[in-house]
Design a protein around this motif. Structure first.
Motif, PDB file in Angstrom:
ATOM      1  N   ALA A   1       0.830  -1.216   0.000  1.00 23.70           N
ATOM      2  CA  ALA A   1       0.000   0.000   0.000  1.00 23.70           C
ATOM      3  C   ALA A   1       0.855   1.253   0.000  1.00 23.70           C
ATOM      4  CB  ALA A   1      -0.923  -0.006   1.215  1.00 23.70           C
ATOM      5  N   THR A   2       1.952   1.251   0.757  1.00 24.18           N
ATOM      6  CA  THR A   2       2.812   2.435   0.839  1.00 24.18           C
ATOM      7  C   THR A   2       3.444   2.750  -0.504  1.00 24.18           C
ATOM      8  OG1 THR A   2       4.614   1.004   1.593  1.00 24.18           O
ATOM      9  CG2 THR A   2       3.313   2.133   3.284  1.00 24.18           C
ATOM     10  N   THR A   3       3.842   1.682  -1.229  1.00 27.04           N
ATOM     11  CA  THR A   3       4.443   1.893  -2.546  1.00 27.04           C
ATOM     12  C   THR A   3       3.432   2.487  -3.508  1.00 27.04           C
ATOM     13  OG1 THR A   3       5.913   0.004  -2.177  1.00 27.04           O
ATOM     14  CG2 THR A   3       5.652   0.787  -4.446  1.00 27.04           C
ATOM     15  N   PHE A   4       2.210   1.974  -3.442  1.00 24.18           N
ATOM     16  CA  PHE A   4       1.162   2.487  -4.316  1.00 24.18           C
ATOM     17  C   PHE A   4       0.872   3.961  -4.027  1.00 24.18           C
ATOM     18  CE2 PHE A   4      -3.382   3.284  -5.025  1.00 24.18           C
ATOM     19  CZ  PHE A   4      -3.438   3.100  -6.401  1.00 24.18           C
ATOM     20  N   LEU A   5       0.722   4.286  -2.751  1.00 22.44           N
ATOM     21  CA  LEU A   5       0.432   5.671  -2.370  1.00 22.44           C
ATOM     22  C   LEU A   5       1.588   6.599  -2.740  1.00 22.44           C
ATOM     23  CD1 LEU A   5      -1.252   5.155   1.122  1.00 22.44           C
ATOM     24  CD2 LEU A   5      -2.353   5.744  -1.036  1.00 22.44           C
ATOM     25  N   LEU A   6       2.811   6.101  -2.559  1.00 23.39           N
ATOM     26  CA  LEU A   6       3.972   6.914  -2.923  1.00 23.39           C
ATOM     27  C   LEU A   6       3.978   7.196  -4.419  1.00 23.39           C
ATOM     28  CD1 LEU A   6       6.598   8.266  -2.064  1.00 23.39           C
ATOM     29  CD2 LEU A   6       7.773   6.078  -2.425  1.00 23.39           C
ATOM     30  N   GLY A   7       3.630   6.165  -5.197  1.00 25.54           N
ATOM     31  CA  GLY A   7       3.575   6.363  -6.637  1.00 25.54           C
ATOM     32  C   GLY A   7       2.528   7.387  -7.034  1.00 25.54           C
ATOM     33  N   VAL A   8       1.352   7.331  -6.375  1.00 23.49           N
ATOM     34  CA  VAL A   8       0.289   8.304  -6.648  1.00 23.49           C
ATOM     35  C   VAL A   8       0.744   9.708  -6.280  1.00 23.49           C
ATOM     36  CG1 VAL A   8      -2.027   9.056  -5.999  1.00 23.49           C
ATOM     37  CG2 VAL A   8      -1.566   6.627  -6.401  1.00 23.49           C
ATOM     38  N   PHE A   9       1.387   9.828  -5.126  1.00 24.06           N
ATOM     39  CA  PHE A   9       1.855  11.133  -4.664  1.00 24.06           C
ATOM     40  C   PHE A   9       2.878  11.732  -5.637  1.00 24.06           C
ATOM     41  CE2 PHE A   9       5.012  13.661  -2.337  1.00 24.06           C
ATOM     42  CZ  PHE A   9       4.188  14.662  -1.800  1.00 24.06           C
ATOM     43  N   ILE A  10       3.834  10.907  -6.054  1.00 21.17           N
ATOM     44  CA  ILE A  10       4.864  11.388  -6.985  1.00 21.17           C
ATOM     45  C   ILE A  10       4.232  11.798  -8.308  1.00 21.17           C
ATOM     46  CG2 ILE A  10       6.880  10.700  -8.326  1.00 21.17           C
ATOM     47  CD1 ILE A  10       7.721   8.937  -5.980  1.00 21.17           C
ATOM     48  N   SER A  11       3.256  11.028  -8.776  1.00 23.46           N
ATOM     49  CA  SER A  11       2.589  11.356 -10.037  1.00 23.46           C
ATOM     50  C   SER A  11       1.845  12.685  -9.934  1.00 23.46           C
ATOM     51  CB  SER A  11       1.617  10.245 -10.422  1.00 23.46           C
ATOM     52  OG  SER A  11       2.300   9.018 -10.589  1.00 23.46           O
ATOM     53  N   LEU A  12       1.111  12.874  -8.820  1.00 24.94           N
ATOM     54  CA  LEU A  12       0.375  14.121  -8.628  1.00 24.94           C
ATOM     55  C   LEU A  12       1.328  15.306  -8.502  1.00 24.94           C
ATOM     56  CD1 LEU A  12      -2.428  12.979  -6.147  1.00 24.94           C
ATOM     57  CD2 LEU A  12      -2.653  13.476  -8.585  1.00 24.94           C
ATOM     58  N   ALA A  13       2.420  15.094  -7.778  1.00 23.22           N
ATOM     59  CA  ALA A  13       3.409  16.170  -7.622  1.00 23.22           C
ATOM     60  C   ALA A  13       4.006  16.540  -8.978  1.00 23.22           C
ATOM     61  CB  ALA A  13       4.501  15.740  -6.654  1.00 23.22           C
TER      62      ALA A  13
END
Length: 449
Positions: free
Chosen positions: A23-35
């Protein structure tokens, strides 16, 4: 059949692998994409702005993220030096582009257009529509909320109409006793350093004006001149210092980044002390006024007309009485206005007095005439309180002050940024050949007009 039942086997494989991601990897990926998307959008917006703004005279910043602020990056350790350097840079830009009398500069990714041609400045200052504050004022909201300084439109008009009676000239005359008392303390403080080679008048005058406005506007004494270590005094200084530190560091403009920084932690710590003090004063004053109403004391009666009060009505009293008559003005609204006037009132007055003393000191002939006029009024009785009749006799001093305020007006007013709306573009059609963005920030360089 097998091909029909599973026409896209690779999609099934992909869906299984996706569910196995942490889950943390997925959320990190979403965060980086949004940023990444956000940064890309900012860069695209900046590029569009640059197409218009770069046609206006100015120096193109080397760093696209810091803008022209990068020029003073080498002295970020001292906020006082930054103020001086930033002002000098603006003065330098004004002289470089004196022929055009318009230039642009960048604070971070925000372009600002400076005007100092009388014809265009007149349009801005007289326009009934160019009233909205620029986005930089949002940085003041944690401190001053949406009070008179930071608000716009109908709210600004309503607040201004509400507070204006508290600053009527006759009302100010009622507080001349306060001004006398605080001025006497200031004189005593200056006598203690009269043999020094030089004295920074700003420090002494600022404490004096802070004492005067707290007593006249809030009805309380904080004894700033006698106790410079007062928590309230220190909180004001700290909040103002951290605000300036944030203003010239564009990477601290996002609220989260600022809150996580050392500047943000110091800011919010002092801000809590400042707000707690103001709220306590407001609440105590409200209770006092309500109790006075119950005992039918006329001097704390609701506002039935400023002139009918037996005692000078402090700025805070006016707001509380308005709150009691109209609960739509909340105690938090009052806090915003009180904090606004505590800071803006004492700071601008202190700068005006300090600059006046400095310029008079540079002109011995003027200083001599001022001294002669005061001697003719007071004679040998230099310790008696000043009256309103005395002030009316100070004709030459009044002229000297007015002349100095023409210069200090620059310091008080040129830091005001407003938003130029695209709908108002006709205002400049005959005065400038440049096109502007829909919400262009403009800066009036009064000093160079």
């Amino acid at each position: 059949m097998d091909a029909i039942s599973r026409p896209y086997p690779y999609l099934r494989s992909f869906s299984v692998n996706l569910t196995e991601w942490p889950a943390t990897t997925f959320l990190l990926g979403v965060f980086i994409s949004l940023a990444f998307i956000k940064i890309l959008a900012i860069l695209i917006r900046r590029q569009k702005l640059a197409r218009f703004i770069n046609k206006i005279p100015g120096i193109t910043p080397i760093n696209p993220f810091l803008g022209n602020v990068a020029i003073i990056s080498q002295i970020f350790d001292s906020t006082d030096k930054i103020r001086v350097m930033f002002f000098q840079i603006l003065c330098g830009f004004s002289h470089m582009f004196d022929k055009e009398r318009i230039f642009r500069f960048w604070i971070g990714i925000q372009p600002i257009v400076a005007f100092y041609k009388p014809e265009t400045v007149e349009v801005i200052l007289s326009s009934p529509t160019i009233l909205e504050k620029s986005d930089e004022y949002v940085l003041l909201h944690p401190w001053l909320g949406s009070g008179l300084l930071t608000s716009s439109g109908n709210k600004w008009r309503a607040r201004r109409k509400m507070v204006t009676p508290a600053f009527h000239f006759r009302i100010l005359e009622d507080f001349i006793v306060v001004f006398n008392e605080q001025s006497q303390i200031l004189v005593e403080k200056l006598r203690q350093v009269q043999n020094h080679k030089w004295v920074n008048m700003v420090n002494y005058v600022t404490l004096c004006t802070l004492d005067a406005i707290c007593e006249s506007a809030m009805g309380i004494q904080i004894h700033a001149q006698k106790n410079i270590e007062s928590p309230y005094v220190q909180a004001i200084y700290e909040v103002a210092e951290m605000f300036m530190a944030r203003l010239i560091r564009p990477w601290l403009w996002p609220g989260l980044l600022f809150a996580l920084s050392p500047y943000g932690r110091r800011f919010h710590k002092s801000l809590k002390e400042l707000h707690d003090f103001t709220r306590k004063v407001i609440l105590n004053r409200k209770v006092h006024i309500l109790n006075a109403q119950k005992t039918n004391e006329d001097d704390f009666a609701p506002d039935n007309g400023i002139g009918s009060l037996k005692r000078p009505q402090a700025f805070l009293d006016l707001l509380i009485n308005h709150h009691l008559n109209d609960p739509s003005l909340t105690l938090e609204d009052i806090r915003e206005e009180v904090d606004t006037f505590m800071f803006e009132g004492h700071d601008t007055t202190a700068m005006g007095i300090s600059w006046t003393l400095y310029l008079i000191g540079l002109n011995p002939a003027v200083q001599k005439k001022v001294q002669d006029e005061l001697d003719s009024i007071f004679g040998n009785d230099t310790e008696r309180p000043i009256t309103t009749d005395d002030i009316k006799k100070m004709k030459y001093l009044e002229c000297a002050i007015k002349v100095t305020q023409e210069d200090v007006y620059v310091q008080l007013c040129t830091d005001t940024l407003c938003v130029y709306r695209y709908e108002d573009r006709s205002l400049f059609s005959d005065r400038t050949k440049h096109m502007f963005d829909r919400r262009q920030h403009v800066y009036v360089d009064v000093q160079e007009v």
